[in-house]
Design a protein around this motif. Sequence first.
Motif, PDB file in Angstrom:
ATOM      1  N   GLN A  83       4.899  19.744   0.758  1.00 54.28           N
ATOM      2  CA  GLN A  83       5.919  20.749   0.406  1.00 54.28           C
ATOM      3  C   GLN A  83       7.257  20.445   1.069  1.00 54.28           C
ATOM      4  N   ASP A  84       7.251  19.613   2.115  1.00 56.35           N
ATOM      5  CA  ASP A  84       8.484  19.297   2.843  1.00 56.35           C
ATOM      6  C   ASP A  84       9.186  18.052   2.303  1.00 56.35           C
ATOM      7  N   TYR A  85       8.702  17.526   1.162  1.00 57.25           N
ATOM      8  CA  TYR A  85       9.233  16.258   0.659  1.00 57.25           C
ATOM      9  C   TYR A  85       9.697  16.373  -0.791  1.00 57.25           C
ATOM     10  N   TYR A  86      10.628  15.466  -1.124  1.00 57.24           N
ATOM     11  CA  TYR A  86      11.008  15.223  -2.510  1.00 57.24           C
ATOM     12  C   TYR A  86      10.466  13.860  -2.915  1.00 57.24           C
ATOM     13  N   TYR A  87      10.194  13.725  -4.212  1.00 55.46           N
ATOM     14  CA  TYR A  87       9.807  12.419  -4.749  1.00 55.46           C
ATOM     15  C   TYR A  87      10.953  11.906  -5.607  1.00 55.46           C
ATOM     16  N   LEU A  88      11.321  10.626  -5.385  1.00 49.24           N
ATOM     17  CA  LEU A  88      12.400  10.000  -6.150  1.00 49.24           C
ATOM     18  C   LEU A  88      11.787   9.047  -7.170  1.00 49.24           C
ATOM     19  N   PRO A  89      11.721   9.438  -8.442  1.00 49.21           N
ATOM     20  CA  PRO A  89      11.066   8.618  -9.464  1.00 49.21           C
ATOM     21  C   PRO A  89      11.651   7.215  -9.605  1.00 49.21           C
ATOM     22  N   LEU A  90      12.962   7.074  -9.535  1.00 48.72           N
ATOM     23  CA  LEU A  90      13.575   5.766  -9.718  1.00 48.72           C
ATOM     24  C   LEU A  90      13.206   4.798  -8.591  1.00 48.72           C
ATOM     25  N   ILE A 106      12.430  15.206  -7.579  1.00 51.55           N
ATOM     26  CA  ILE A 106      11.532  16.289  -7.959  1.00 51.55           C
ATOM     27  C   ILE A 106      10.734  16.699  -6.727  1.00 51.55           C
ATOM     28  N   LYS A 107      10.132  17.863  -6.780  1.00 51.26           N
ATOM     29  CA  LYS A 107       9.288  18.280  -5.674  1.00 51.26           C
ATOM     30  C   LYS A 107       8.064  17.374  -5.594  1.00 51.26           C
ATOM     31  N   ALA A 108       7.755  16.961  -4.403  1.00 48.23           N
ATOM     32  CA  ALA A 108       6.603  16.074  -4.215  1.00 48.23           C
ATOM     33  C   ALA A 108       5.302  16.845  -4.422  1.00 48.23           C
ATOM     34  N   THR A 109       4.304  16.135  -4.885  1.00 47.45           N
ATOM     35  CA  THR A 109       2.929  16.647  -4.986  1.00 47.45           C
ATOM     36  C   THR A 109       2.080  15.833  -4.017  1.00 47.45           C
ATOM     37  N   PRO A 110       0.840  16.241  -3.761  1.00 46.72           N
ATOM     38  CA  PRO A 110      -0.008  15.440  -2.856  1.00 46.72           C
ATOM     39  C   PRO A 110      -0.128  13.984  -3.291  1.00 46.72           C
ATOM     40  N   GLU A 111      -0.170  13.758  -4.623  1.00 52.42           N
ATOM     41  CA  GLU A 111      -0.314  12.391  -5.130  1.00 52.42           C
ATOM     42  C   GLU A 111       0.987  11.593  -5.084  1.00 52.42           C
ATOM     43  N   LEU A 112       2.134  12.291  -5.005  1.00 49.72           N
ATOM     44  CA  LEU A 112       3.432  11.606  -5.038  1.00 49.72           C
ATOM     45  C   LEU A 112       4.148  11.615  -3.691  1.00 49.72           C
ATOM     46  N   CYS A 113       3.482  12.088  -2.669  1.00 51.41           N
ATOM     47  CA  CYS A 113       4.126  12.160  -1.355  1.00 51.41           C
ATOM     48  C   CYS A 113       3.781  10.928  -0.525  1.00 51.41           C
ATOM     49  N   TYR A 114       4.414   9.807  -0.844  1.00 51.34           N
ATOM     50  CA  TYR A 114       4.102   8.545  -0.165  1.00 51.34           C
ATOM     51  C   TYR A 114       5.329   7.644  -0.092  1.00 51.34           C
ATOM     52  N   GLN A 115       5.215   6.646   0.773  1.00 55.95           N
ATOM     53  CA  GLN A 115       6.157   5.539   0.818  1.00 55.95           C
ATOM     54  C   GLN A 115       5.365   4.242   0.838  1.00 55.95           C
ATOM     55  N   LYS A 116       5.873   3.243   0.184  1.00 53.12           N
ATOM     56  CA  LYS A 116       5.174   1.966   0.118  1.00 53.12           C
ATOM     57  C   LYS A 116       5.496   1.106   1.341  1.00 53.12           C
ATOM     58  N   PHE A 117       4.526   0.286   1.731  1.00 54.85           N
ATOM     59  CA  PHE A 117       4.743  -0.642   2.833  1.00 54.85           C
ATOM     60  C   PHE A 117       3.881  -1.878   2.604  1.00 54.85           C
ATOM     61  N   GLU A 118       4.236  -2.965   3.249  1.00 57.53           N
ATOM     62  CA  GLU A 118       3.500  -4.221   3.072  1.00 57.53           C
ATOM     63  C   GLU A 118       2.176  -4.188   3.826  1.00 57.53           C
ATOM     64  N   CYS A 119       1.149  -4.695   3.163  1.00 63.34           N
ATOM     65  CA  CYS A 119      -0.171  -4.783   3.782  1.00 63.34           C
ATOM     66  C   CYS A 119      -0.274  -6.123   4.515  1.00 63.34           C
ATOM     67  N   THR A 120       0.102  -6.140   5.772  1.00 63.74           N
ATOM     68  CA  THR A 120       0.153  -7.365   6.561  1.00 63.74           C
ATOM     69  C   THR A 120      -1.034  -7.442   7.518  1.00 63.74           C
ATOM     70  N   LEU A 136       0.847  -1.184   0.000  1.00 62.08           N
ATOM     71  CA  LEU A 136       0.000   0.000   0.000  1.00 62.08           C
ATOM     72  C   LEU A 136       0.888   1.242   0.000  1.00 62.08           C
ATOM     73  N   LYS A 137       0.265   2.386  -0.211  1.00 61.06           N
ATOM     74  CA  LYS A 137       0.995   3.644  -0.178  1.00 61.06           C
ATOM     75  C   LYS A 137       0.582   4.445   1.055  1.00 61.06           C
ATOM     76  N   LEU A 138       1.554   4.813   1.876  1.00 60.35           N
ATOM     77  CA  LEU A 138       1.300   5.653   3.031  1.00 60.35           C
ATOM     78  C   LEU A 138       1.626   7.091   2.656  1.00 60.35           C
ATOM     79  N   TYR A 139       0.603   7.953   2.639  1.00 54.73           N
ATOM     80  CA  TYR A 139       0.774   9.347   2.239  1.00 54.73           C
ATOM     81  C   TYR A 139       1.123  10.216   3.440  1.00 54.73           C
ATOM     82  N   PHE A 140       1.943  11.226   3.184  1.00 49.96           N
ATOM     83  CA  PHE A 140       2.365  12.147   4.232  1.00 49.96           C
ATOM     84  C   PHE A 140       1.704  13.508   4.031  1.00 49.96           C
ATOM     85  N   PRO A 141       1.352  14.178   5.120  1.00 52.94           N
ATOM     86  CA  PRO A 141       0.876  15.564   5.001  1.00 52.94           C
ATOM     87  C   PRO A 141       2.060  16.480   4.712  1.00 52.94           C
ATOM     88  N   ASN A 142       1.794  17.741   4.453  1.00 55.35           N
ATOM     89  CA  ASN A 142       2.854  18.742   4.206  1.00 55.35           C
ATOM     90  C   ASN A 142       3.789  18.286   3.084  1.00 55.35           C
TER      91      ASN A 142
END
Length: 341
Positions: A278-285, A304-318, A270-276
Amino acid sequence: MFKKNIVLTNLSHTFLTGFPLEVKSADQVLFFDIETTGLGWKRSVVYLIGAVHYKNSRWTLTQWFAETEEEEKEILMDFYLLADRKSYFIHYNGTSFDVPYLKQKYNFYQLSHPFTDKKQLDLYQKFIPLKKLFKLENMRQKDLESLLSYPRKDTFSGKELIQKYKEYHKNPTPELLELMLLHNYDDLMGMIGLRPLFSFFQLLNGSWTIRKASIISTETYEGTEEPELLITLDLLVPLPFPFSFSKADYYLTGKDRQARIKSPVKDGTLKLYFPNYQDYYYLPLEDTAIHKSIGCYVDKEHRIKATPELCYQKFECTEEFLEDPKKLLRYVRGVLGVLEM
């Protein structure tokens, strides 16, 4: 000047509880709406002001109508006598039009205006986040009223009423007067009738509890089965009508006192989204977001600068995640934050 008072027997003394107001008593509140012969204050007049206020344990609608343009100053003075005693104004798009228009008129007549140091709730600005949620092309008050099936009797727009006012000057009939008063009446009562829409904001401000989280299997358009996370939320206040909304592969529905969120589970993650964001970068690779305090050390070509849709990290759905209330709460807040944008 024509003045009309209507006791609103269909409004209980407690109806304000649905509005997000910081008031100690109902008699501090004033709903108001104006009708003018144009948008520019220099070349137009305000010919009708309507206000809903609480006095002597009852709600009353008062309308001041300028029989002639020369009576504009008189209705402004009468409105001031009521409005100046109130501390909280409620209007629809009054921040952009009604309030600055009236201020200019009061200044022109060298009169004090009633808006100094007053709190205001602009329903237009407040409900802007609902435009995407309900897929509305416009945010006119009538568009929101239609969502709630408000029984408006008036069929004219404010622009169309200008011609009616001109006709009234030539031939002041009771029928024309009632048309103009009815439009103003429906604007005010329709404004009050929008109260149930505030219940949708409980989804955004966290006024809910998680009832259940589980993995379900959903059939795709290609006929294959795909896993999804289904989270059911219990709401504190019932919704006035069912709705559905989707964005970025997420699906949100609501009905009565319950809302559901469906999230895609891809490769068991799943993708865990972060608030704010503007405080994050997104790494496409890496397909992940990292805080700028760390991302500043990453080559600029790989971030690149993160957007609301790209401000996440993936984690396992356990199973552990599905049974952890704190992790579920954080996840739901993140998804709702994306859906809100």
